[in-house]
Design a protein around this motif. Structure first.
Motif, PDB file in Angstrom:
ATOM      1  N   GLY A  90       0.811  -1.199   0.000  1.00  0.00           N
ATOM      2  CA  GLY A  90       0.000   0.000   0.000  1.00  0.00           C
ATOM      3  C   GLY A  90       0.847   1.251   0.000  1.00  0.00           C
ATOM      4  N   LEU A  91       0.203   2.360   0.292  1.00  0.00           N
ATOM      5  CA  LEU A  91       0.860   3.669   0.354  1.00  0.00           C
ATOM      6  C   LEU A  91       1.089   4.043   1.815  1.00  0.00           C
ATOM      7  N   VAL A  92       2.314   4.438   2.121  1.00  0.00           N
ATOM      8  CA  VAL A  92       2.653   4.803   3.493  1.00  0.00           C
ATOM      9  C   VAL A  92       3.596   5.985   3.454  1.00  0.00           C
ATOM     10  N   GLU A  93       3.537   6.811   4.485  1.00  0.00           N
ATOM     11  CA  GLU A  93       4.441   7.966   4.564  1.00  0.00           C
ATOM     12  C   GLU A  93       5.829   7.519   5.031  1.00  0.00           C
ATOM     13  N   PRO A  94       6.854   8.288   4.690  1.00  0.00           N
ATOM     14  CA  PRO A  94       8.191   7.975   5.197  1.00  0.00           C
ATOM     15  C   PRO A  94       8.188   7.858   6.713  1.00  0.00           C
ATOM     16  N   GLY A  95       8.896   6.853   7.204  1.00  0.00           N
ATOM     17  CA  GLY A  95       8.919   6.579   8.632  1.00  0.00           C
ATOM     18  C   GLY A  95       7.845   5.617   9.096  1.00  0.00           C
ATOM     19  N   GLY A  96       6.903   5.313   8.225  1.00  0.00           N
ATOM     20  CA  GLY A  96       5.810   4.421   8.582  1.00  0.00           C
ATOM     21  C   GLY A  96       6.176   2.952   8.472  1.00  0.00           C
ATOM     22  N   SER A  97       5.174   2.095   8.711  1.00  0.00           N
ATOM     23  CA  SER A  97       5.386   0.652   8.723  1.00  0.00           C
ATOM     24  C   SER A  97       4.328  -0.052   7.887  1.00  0.00           C
ATOM     25  N   VAL A 114       4.707 -16.607   5.087  1.00  0.00           N
ATOM     26  CA  VAL A 114       5.918 -15.884   5.457  1.00  0.00           C
ATOM     27  C   VAL A 114       5.581 -14.395   5.466  1.00  0.00           C
ATOM     28  N   TYR A 115       6.166 -13.682   6.411  1.00  0.00           N
ATOM     29  CA  TYR A 115       5.856 -12.268   6.604  1.00  0.00           C
ATOM     30  C   TYR A 115       7.111 -11.416   6.407  1.00  0.00           C
ATOM     31  N   LEU A 116       6.879 -10.159   6.084  1.00  0.00           N
ATOM     32  CA  LEU A 116       7.957  -9.183   6.060  1.00  0.00           C
ATOM     33  C   LEU A 116       7.450  -7.936   6.781  1.00  0.00           C
ATOM     34  N   GLN A 117       7.945  -7.729   7.994  1.00  0.00           N
ATOM     35  CA  GLN A 117       7.614  -6.527   8.750  1.00  0.00           C
ATOM     36  C   GLN A 117       8.589  -5.439   8.337  1.00  0.00           C
ATOM     37  N   MET A 118       8.053  -4.333   7.852  1.00  0.00           N
ATOM     38  CA  MET A 118       8.884  -3.239   7.352  1.00  0.00           C
ATOM     39  C   MET A 118       8.631  -2.004   8.195  1.00  0.00           C
ATOM     40  N   ASN A 119       9.646  -1.557   8.884  1.00  0.00           N
ATOM     41  CA  ASN A 119       9.565  -0.363   9.722  1.00  0.00           C
ATOM     42  C   ASN A 119      10.486   0.725   9.184  1.00  0.00           C
ATOM     43  N   SER A 120      10.268   1.940   9.653  1.00  0.00           N
ATOM     44  CA  SER A 120      11.102   3.085   9.250  1.00  0.00           C
ATOM     45  C   SER A 120      11.255   3.153   7.734  1.00  0.00           C
ATOM     46  N   GLN A 135       2.686 -13.012  -7.272  1.00  0.00           N
ATOM     47  CA  GLN A 135       2.366 -12.038  -8.310  1.00  0.00           C
ATOM     48  C   GLN A 135       2.893 -10.642  -7.979  1.00  0.00           C
ATOM     49  N   GLY A 136       3.277 -10.416  -6.750  1.00  0.00           N
ATOM     50  CA  GLY A 136       3.827  -9.132  -6.334  1.00  0.00           C
ATOM     51  C   GLY A 136       2.789  -8.243  -5.678  1.00  0.00           C
ATOM     52  N   THR A 137       3.263  -7.382  -4.793  1.00  0.00           N
ATOM     53  CA  THR A 137       2.410  -6.394  -4.140  1.00  0.00           C
ATOM     54  C   THR A 137       3.164  -5.064  -4.105  1.00  0.00           C
ATOM     55  N   GLN A 138       2.457  -3.992  -4.456  1.00  0.00           N
ATOM     56  CA  GLN A 138       3.089  -2.680  -4.576  1.00  0.00           C
ATOM     57  C   GLN A 138       3.230  -2.024  -3.207  1.00  0.00           C
ATOM     58  N   VAL A 139       4.419  -1.521  -2.940  1.00  0.00           N
ATOM     59  CA  VAL A 139       4.685  -0.707  -1.754  1.00  0.00           C
ATOM     60  C   VAL A 139       5.160   0.660  -2.228  1.00  0.00           C
ATOM     61  N   THR A 140       4.455   1.692  -1.806  1.00  0.00           N
ATOM     62  CA  THR A 140       4.817   3.061  -2.174  1.00  0.00           C
ATOM     63  C   THR A 140       5.029   3.866  -0.904  1.00  0.00           C
ATOM     64  N   VAL A 141       6.213   4.453  -0.776  1.00  0.00           N
ATOM     65  CA  VAL A 141       6.547   5.265   0.385  1.00  0.00           C
ATOM     66  C   VAL A 141       6.680   6.713  -0.089  1.00  0.00           C
ATOM     67  N   SER A 142       5.726   7.521   0.307  1.00  0.00           N
ATOM     68  CA  SER A 142       5.687   8.890  -0.187  1.00  0.00           C
ATOM     69  C   SER A 142       4.887   9.761   0.750  1.00  0.00           C
ATOM     70  N   SER A 143       5.269  11.028   0.846  1.00  0.00           N
ATOM     71  CA  SER A 143       4.493  11.978   1.636  1.00  0.00           C
ATOM     72  C   SER A 143       3.514  12.735   0.733  1.00  0.00           C
TER      73      SER A 143
END
Length: 114
Positions: free
Chosen positions: A10-17, A78-84, A106-114
């Protein structure tokens, strides 16, 4: 052939998880490697984290100390916890399992943006 399905991007702000999940369609031997790669726009797919036999095997230097890989064999997941999270973590994240060759999700989109 086993199938892998990722979720949690999903979409998360910088510093998020975020926590990514990868569920297999059947049980995978604990000795088989499972893990995550990612591919950013215009770049090659690169490894992020791998797990074999329940122990941490590999983290890329760019995610060490921020990402944690784990596995729940009872849930075939299997999990991937992503912090900071940082903008440079933006990519499509792919799960893999080394069973009967290498199987990819199939892949999952990760977007890190303010």
């Amino acid at each position: 052939q086993v199938q892998l399905v990722e979720s949690g991007g999903g979409l998360v702000e910088p510093g998020g998880s975020l926590r990514l999940s990868c569920r297999a369609s059947r049980s995978i031997p604990n000795a088989a490697a499972m893990g995550w790669f990612r591919q950013a726009p215009g770049k090659q797919r690169e490894p992020v984290a791998n797990l074999v036999s329940g122990r941490d095997l590999y983290y890329s230097e760019s995610v060490k100390g921020r990402f944690t890989i784990s596995r729940d064999n009872a849930k075939n997941t299997v999990y991937l916890q992503m912090n900071s999270l940082k903008p440079e973590d933006t990519a499509v994240y792919f799960c893999f399992a080394n069973v009967q060759g290498t199987v990819w999700g199939q892949g999952t989109q990760v977007t890190v943006s303010s």
